[in-house]
Design a protein around this motif. Sequence first.
Motif, PDB file in Angstrom:
ATOM      1  N   GLU A 211       0.828  -1.211   0.000  1.00 58.24           N
ATOM      2  CA  GLU A 211       0.000   0.000   0.000  1.00 58.24           C
ATOM      3  C   GLU A 211       0.862   1.261   0.000  1.00 58.24           C
ATOM      4  O   GLU A 211       0.603   2.214  -0.742  1.00 58.24           O
ATOM      5  N   VAL A 212       1.874   1.258   0.846  1.00 64.13           N
ATOM      6  CA  VAL A 212       2.717   2.441   0.996  1.00 64.13           C
ATOM      7  C   VAL A 212       3.513   2.717  -0.277  1.00 64.13           C
ATOM      8  O   VAL A 212       3.798   3.879  -0.605  1.00 64.13           O
ATOM      9  N   LEU A 213       3.840   1.677  -1.025  1.00 64.71           N
ATOM     10  CA  LEU A 213       4.672   1.830  -2.219  1.00 64.71           C
ATOM     11  C   LEU A 213       3.867   2.123  -3.485  1.00 64.71           C
ATOM     12  O   LEU A 213       4.455   2.253  -4.560  1.00 64.71           O
ATOM     13  N   ARG A 214       2.564   2.239  -3.363  1.00 67.72           N
ATOM     14  CA  ARG A 214       1.765   2.527  -4.554  1.00 67.72           C
ATOM     15  C   ARG A 214       2.125   3.893  -5.129  1.00 67.72           C
ATOM     16  O   ARG A 214       2.375   4.853  -4.403  1.00 67.72           O
ATOM     17  N   SER A 215       2.135   3.948  -6.458  1.00 69.77           N
ATOM     18  CA  SER A 215       2.456   5.197  -7.151  1.00 69.77           C
ATOM     19  C   SER A 215       1.656   5.254  -8.444  1.00 69.77           C
ATOM     20  O   SER A 215       1.321   4.222  -9.029  1.00 69.77           O
TER      21      SER A 215
ATOM     22  N   GLY B  89       8.551  -1.028  -6.758  1.00 69.91           N
ATOM     23  CA  GLY B  89       7.916  -1.356  -5.486  1.00 69.91           C
ATOM     24  C   GLY B  89       7.372  -2.769  -5.468  1.00 69.91           C
ATOM     25  O   GLY B  89       7.515  -3.496  -4.480  1.00 69.91           O
ATOM     26  N   GLU B  90       6.750  -3.184  -6.561  1.00 68.30           N
ATOM     27  CA  GLU B  90       6.237  -4.549  -6.650  1.00 68.30           C
ATOM     28  C   GLU B  90       7.368  -5.567  -6.576  1.00 68.30           C
ATOM     29  O   GLU B  90       7.227  -6.630  -5.970  1.00 68.30           O
ATOM     30  N   ASP B  91       8.503  -5.242  -7.203  1.00 64.18           N
ATOM     31  CA  ASP B  91       9.662  -6.132  -7.123  1.00 64.18           C
ATOM     32  C   ASP B  91      10.111  -6.310  -5.674  1.00 64.18           C
ATOM     33  O   ASP B  91      10.460  -7.410  -5.247  1.00 64.18           O
ATOM     34  N   LEU B  92      10.100  -5.215  -4.920  1.00 65.08           N
ATOM     35  CA  LEU B  92      10.508  -5.276  -3.518  1.00 65.08           C
ATOM     36  C   LEU B  92       9.589  -6.199  -2.731  1.00 65.08           C
ATOM     37  O   LEU B  92      10.050  -7.043  -1.950  1.00 65.08           O
ATOM     38  N   VAL B  93       8.284  -6.066  -2.938  1.00 68.93           N
ATOM     39  CA  VAL B  93       7.333  -6.901  -2.207  1.00 68.93           C
ATOM     40  C   VAL B  93       7.438  -8.350  -2.662  1.00 68.93           C
ATOM     41  O   VAL B  93       7.480  -9.283  -1.848  1.00 68.93           O
ATOM     42  N   ALA B  94       7.515  -8.559  -3.982  1.00 68.31           N
ATOM     43  CA  ALA B  94       7.546  -9.923  -4.517  1.00 68.31           C
ATOM     44  C   ALA B  94       8.820 -10.657  -4.124  1.00 68.31           C
ATOM     45  O   ALA B  94       8.803 -11.872  -3.896  1.00 68.31           O
TER      46      ALA B  94
ATOM     47  N   LEU C 230      11.737   0.370   4.292  1.00 65.79           N
ATOM     48  CA  LEU C 230      11.875   1.352   3.213  1.00 65.79           C
ATOM     49  C   LEU C 230      13.253   2.003   3.228  1.00 65.79           C
ATOM     50  O   LEU C 230      13.863   2.204   2.167  1.00 65.79           O
ATOM     51  N   LEU C 231      13.755   2.338   4.410  1.00 65.29           N
ATOM     52  CA  LEU C 231      15.090   2.928   4.488  1.00 65.29           C
ATOM     53  C   LEU C 231      16.138   1.925   4.007  1.00 65.29           C
ATOM     54  O   LEU C 231      17.054   2.276   3.245  1.00 65.29           O
ATOM     55  N   HIS C 232      15.986   0.681   4.420  1.00 68.23           N
ATOM     56  CA  HIS C 232      16.909  -0.367   3.972  1.00 68.23           C
ATOM     57  C   HIS C 232      16.838  -0.547   2.457  1.00 68.23           C
ATOM     58  O   HIS C 232      17.870  -0.586   1.771  1.00 68.23           O
ATOM     59  N   SER C 233      15.632  -0.622   1.914  1.00 65.72           N
ATOM     60  CA  SER C 233      15.465  -0.870   0.475  1.00 65.72           C
ATOM     61  C   SER C 233      15.963   0.304  -0.357  1.00 65.72           C
ATOM     62  O   SER C 233      16.566   0.108  -1.424  1.00 65.72           O
ATOM     63  N   ALA C 234      15.721   1.525   0.110  1.00 67.71           N
ATOM     64  CA  ALA C 234      16.233   2.700  -0.601  1.00 67.71           C
ATOM     65  C   ALA C 234      17.754   2.666  -0.657  1.00 67.71           C
ATOM     66  O   ALA C 234      18.362   2.953  -1.699  1.00 67.71           O
TER      67      ALA C 234
ATOM     68  N   VAL D  37      17.499   5.561  -8.848  1.00 66.55           N
ATOM     69  CA  VAL D  37      17.809   6.516  -7.780  1.00 66.55           C
ATOM     70  C   VAL D  37      16.543   7.228  -7.308  1.00 66.55           C
ATOM     71  O   VAL D  37      16.295   7.362  -6.099  1.00 66.55           O
ATOM     72  N   MET D  38      15.722   7.681  -8.245  1.00 66.68           N
ATOM     73  CA  MET D  38      14.515   8.409  -7.858  1.00 66.68           C
ATOM     74  C   MET D  38      13.508   7.501  -7.154  1.00 66.68           C
ATOM     75  O   MET D  38      12.761   7.956  -6.275  1.00 66.68           O
ATOM     76  N   SER D  39      13.491   6.224  -7.495  1.00 64.39           N
ATOM     77  CA  SER D  39      12.608   5.288  -6.790  1.00 64.39           C
ATOM     78  C   SER D  39      13.074   5.096  -5.354  1.00 64.39           C
ATOM     79  O   SER D  39      12.252   4.982  -4.432  1.00 64.39           O
ATOM     80  N   GLY D  40      14.390   5.065  -5.149  1.00 59.96           N
ATOM     81  CA  GLY D  40      14.903   5.035  -3.785  1.00 59.96           C
ATOM     82  C   GLY D  40      14.508   6.286  -3.021  1.00 59.96           C
ATOM     83  O   GLY D  40      14.098   6.220  -1.849  1.00 59.96           O
ATOM     84  N   ASP D  41      14.589   7.427  -3.680  1.00 65.20           N
ATOM     85  CA  ASP D  41      14.180   8.680  -3.040  1.00 65.20           C
ATOM     86  C   ASP D  41      12.676   8.681  -2.747  1.00 65.20           C
ATOM     87  O   ASP D  41      12.234   9.233  -1.727  1.00 65.20           O
ATOM     88  N   PHE D  42      11.895   8.070  -3.628  1.00 65.37           N
ATOM     89  CA  PHE D  42      10.455   7.941  -3.396  1.00 65.37           C
ATOM     90  C   PHE D  42      10.196   7.153  -2.114  1.00 65.37           C
ATOM     91  O   PHE D  42       9.332   7.518  -1.306  1.00 65.37           O
ATOM     92  N   MET D  43      10.945   6.077  -1.918  1.00 68.49           N
ATOM     93  CA  MET D  43      10.785   5.292  -0.690  1.00 68.49           C
ATOM     94  C   MET D  43      11.106   6.133   0.543  1.00 68.49           C
ATOM     95  O   MET D  43      10.408   6.050   1.567  1.00 68.49           O
ATOM     96  N   LEU D  44      12.149   6.952   0.452  1.00 65.62           N
ATOM     97  CA  LEU D  44      12.493   7.820   1.577  1.00 65.62           C
ATOM     98  C   LEU D  44      11.377   8.827   1.852  1.00 65.62           C
ATOM     99  O   LEU D  44      11.057   9.117   3.011  1.00 65.62           O
ATOM    100  N   SER D  45      10.771   9.357   0.792  1.00 69.34           N
ATOM    101  CA  SER D  45       9.684  10.321   0.986  1.00 69.34           C
ATOM    102  C   SER D  45       8.465   9.653   1.605  1.00 69.34           C
ATOM    103  O   SER D  45       7.767  10.247   2.440  1.00 69.34           O
ATOM    104  N   ARG D  46       8.209   8.406   1.231  1.00 69.34           N
ATOM    105  CA  ARG D  46       7.064   7.697   1.798  1.00 69.34           C
ATOM    106  C   ARG D  46       7.268   7.412   3.287  1.00 69.34           C
ATOM    107  O   ARG D  46       6.329   7.515   4.082  1.00 69.34           O
TER     108      ARG D  46
END
Length: 324
Positions: free
Chosen positions: A20-24, A33-38, A77-81, A111-120
């Motif tokens: 849910e948190v990774l939806r964009s 985000g789906e790759d991270l969950v899967a 999220l911090l770890h994954s970013a 890089v921007m997807s990692g930053d997205f995780m940090l923003s979430r």
Amino acid sequence: MTGVAALTLPGAVFETRLREVLRSRVEFIELIGEDLVAAGGKRARPAVTFLAAQALGAGPQDPRWDAVTDLGVCVELLHSASLLHDDLIDDADTRRGQPAAFRRFGNVVSVMSGDFMLSRLLTLLAAMPQGPALTRAFGEAASQICEGEVLQFQVAAYADYRLEHYLDVIHGKTAALVELAASAPALLLGAPGAQRGALATFGREYGMAFQMRDDLLDLTGDEATLGKPVGGDLREGKATLPVLHLLGGPHGAEVREVLERRAAHPGDVGRIRELAWSQGAAERTREEIRRRAELAVQALEALPPSGAREALADLARHEIDRTR
């Protein structure tokens, strides 16, 4: 883990919340985000968060448990970013058996997807009780992760191999996040300062033992058991703890040459591996891992006895003889 069956660890509810948190609304971010969950994985750091919260008396029936779950999501999220950024920095081919994100989507998207995780995670923290204090704690940990990563490159660039640098690097790259995962629940739940300090010490010492064990396995482990070649750190010019012990011994000049040429000659890795055993560097590293693990377990004595406390202690003890 003793009594682990009765404990709550990251499971289906956690994975649903993470998704849910990774939806964009942007497809590429959503796919990463789906790759991270899967990909799943052990969720080791959120597991520490869940166990620490339970060691402090919280549980799934506690009205604050949703916030504990979100705290675990923030840790992940911090770890994954950091992994998204690390894979690009290290020019990695794969992550958890799949092509690294930047290999599939390019540098900018990764890089921007990692930053997205940090923003979430910042958004989640802002909605929590003790939000400002938690945000400060996450910010400090993120700073330490960045400093550890850059210091590692600085040490290799200057060939400035010192124990204090190594300890700073592994604290920043690994232990700082485990320390956060263990101590953040105490902030969230309003636990006494002594208990928060005990959990911080546990996380720090456990994280240091974990990274030292990883570094020892990278040099002396069994490739079939690890599922990857050994000697990766030598090829990147990294002086890990067993190598630092060798640098201070009679073969120091030879070891330094191997480090500075990044184990480019055939037989370099095998030679350093042989020296690590014959000169006692591997055993000295094992003793330091044991010492750190014991410090982690001792720190938990400030908490009341519980299955969760024992499960945390088991995590630290596992590092003493871990083989993969």
